[in-house]
Write a protein that holds these residues in place. Structure first.
Motif, PDB file in Angstrom:
ATOM      1  N   THR A   1      34.385  44.521  32.377  1.00 37.83           N
ATOM      2  CA  THR A   1      34.574  44.062  33.751  1.00 37.83           C
ATOM      3  C   THR A   1      34.186  45.172  34.713  1.00 37.83           C
ATOM      4  O   THR A   1      34.147  46.351  34.337  1.00 37.83           O
ATOM      5  CB  THR A   1      36.034  43.655  34.004  1.00 37.83           C
ATOM      6  N   ALA A   2      33.913  44.785  35.938  1.00 36.38           N
ATOM      7  CA  ALA A   2      33.563  45.775  36.953  1.00 36.38           C
ATOM      8  C   ALA A   2      34.758  46.664  37.254  1.00 36.38           C
ATOM      9  O   ALA A   2      35.922  46.270  37.086  1.00 36.38           O
ATOM     10  CB  ALA A   2      33.095  45.070  38.222  1.00 36.38           C
ATOM     11  N   GLY A   3      34.455  47.871  37.713  1.00 35.93           N
ATOM     12  CA  GLY A   3      35.520  48.832  37.966  1.00 35.93           C
ATOM     13  C   GLY A   3      36.516  48.360  39.002  1.00 35.93           C
ATOM     14  O   GLY A   3      37.718  48.610  38.881  1.00 35.93           O
ATOM     15  N   LYS A   4      36.045  47.665  40.026  1.00 35.76           N
ATOM     16  CA  LYS A   4      36.962  47.209  41.077  1.00 35.76           C
ATOM     17  C   LYS A   4      37.976  46.211  40.536  1.00 35.76           C
ATOM     18  O   LYS A   4      39.137  46.198  40.955  1.00 35.76           O
ATOM     19  CB  LYS A   4      36.176  46.594  42.228  1.00 35.76           C
ATOM     20  N   PHE A   5      37.551  45.385  39.566  1.00 34.68           N
ATOM     21  CA  PHE A   5      38.485  44.422  38.977  1.00 34.68           C
ATOM     22  C   PHE A   5      39.396  45.092  37.951  1.00 34.68           C
ATOM     23  O   PHE A   5      40.578  44.736  37.834  1.00 34.68           O
ATOM     24  CB  PHE A   5      37.709  43.275  38.330  1.00 34.68           C
TER      25      PHE A   5
END
Length: 238
Positions: free
Chosen positions: A164-168
């Motif tokens: 998953t993306a870092g922000k998520f």
């Protein structure tokens, strides 16, 4: 750490300076009562008034948590305003760019832990504060500093790809910490109430035992002569 790894713009410097000043003042006021010879008389009086009032301690605790959370959010806003390199290259002047935006999420975890510590707040109040802080930090991660987080992830994780993306990922981390701390706050409050009830029960039993002992001594003095009763009770005490 903030002044080393984060951009040093006017907004971040102001938030860091004002937050440090406010926290220093709150700390001085809180401990002034214990050091009357060190702090001014006004600080000592305010400290005595605050420490003697439950609502004042609650207000100060909430204010400290709000200051920490607000300073972190303001720094996140300043990070979103910093330019991000689209080709994911490291700039010549790291202090002018936001290279480690994940710092705000990790610092947010520390703020959540601090919000869970005040004993004057109920677990419902702590849970509400935790939820508000988490929602705000997740909004900052997803809406404001998402490009900076993507840049950091690509720069530091070139050899592998996250699911998953870092922000998520950071947002899920904050939510998990919030849930864990909410359960911990409930457990701590329950344990403190049980300990308080046990302490109250022990004090009541101690008073009851003292009352029974006084009655027994009075009964002995009524039955036996005074010198015999005194000798008898003296032997029992030894």
């Amino acid at each position: 750490a903030q002044m080393i790894i984060l951009p040093r713009d006017i907004l971040s410097i102001l938030s860091f300076s004002l937050g440090s000043v406010f926290l220093s003042v709150f700390t001085a006021v809180s401990i002034a009562e214990g050091f009357p010879s060190v702090f001014p008389k006004l600080f000592v009086q305010v400290s005595e008034t605050m420490n003697s009032s439950l609502w004042a301690r609650r207000f100060v605790g909430l204010l400290v948590i709000c200051v920490l959370g607000a300073a972190n959010m303001v720094d996140g806003v300043s990070c979103s305003a910093a330019p991000v390199y689209l080709n994911f290259t490291v700039p010549d002047d790291p202090t002018s760019e936001c290279l480690y935006p994940s710092y705000f999420s990790y610092f947010g975890v520390l703020v959540l832990i601090a919000a869970c510590l005040p004993a004057q707040l109920s677990h419902l109040a702590k849970t509400g504060i935790l939820v508000l802080l988490t929602v705000a930090q997740c909004a900052v991660n997803v809406a404001l500093i998402a490009p900076a987080l993507d840049s950091e992830e690509f720069t530091n994780h070139r050899d592998f790809t996250n699911l998953t993306a870092g922000k998520f990922t950071l947002s899920v981390l904050l939510v998990a910490v919030t849930v864990a701390l909410a359960f911990l706050a409930r457990h701590m409050e329950k344990a403190s109430r049980v300990l308080f009830l046990w302490k109250t029960e022990v004090e009541e039993q101690r008073e009851r035992a003292s009352d029974i002992r006084r009655r027994n001594e009075a009964l002995v003095y009524n039955i036996l002569p005074q010198h015999v009763a005194a000798h008898f009770l003296g032997n029992r005490k030894r």
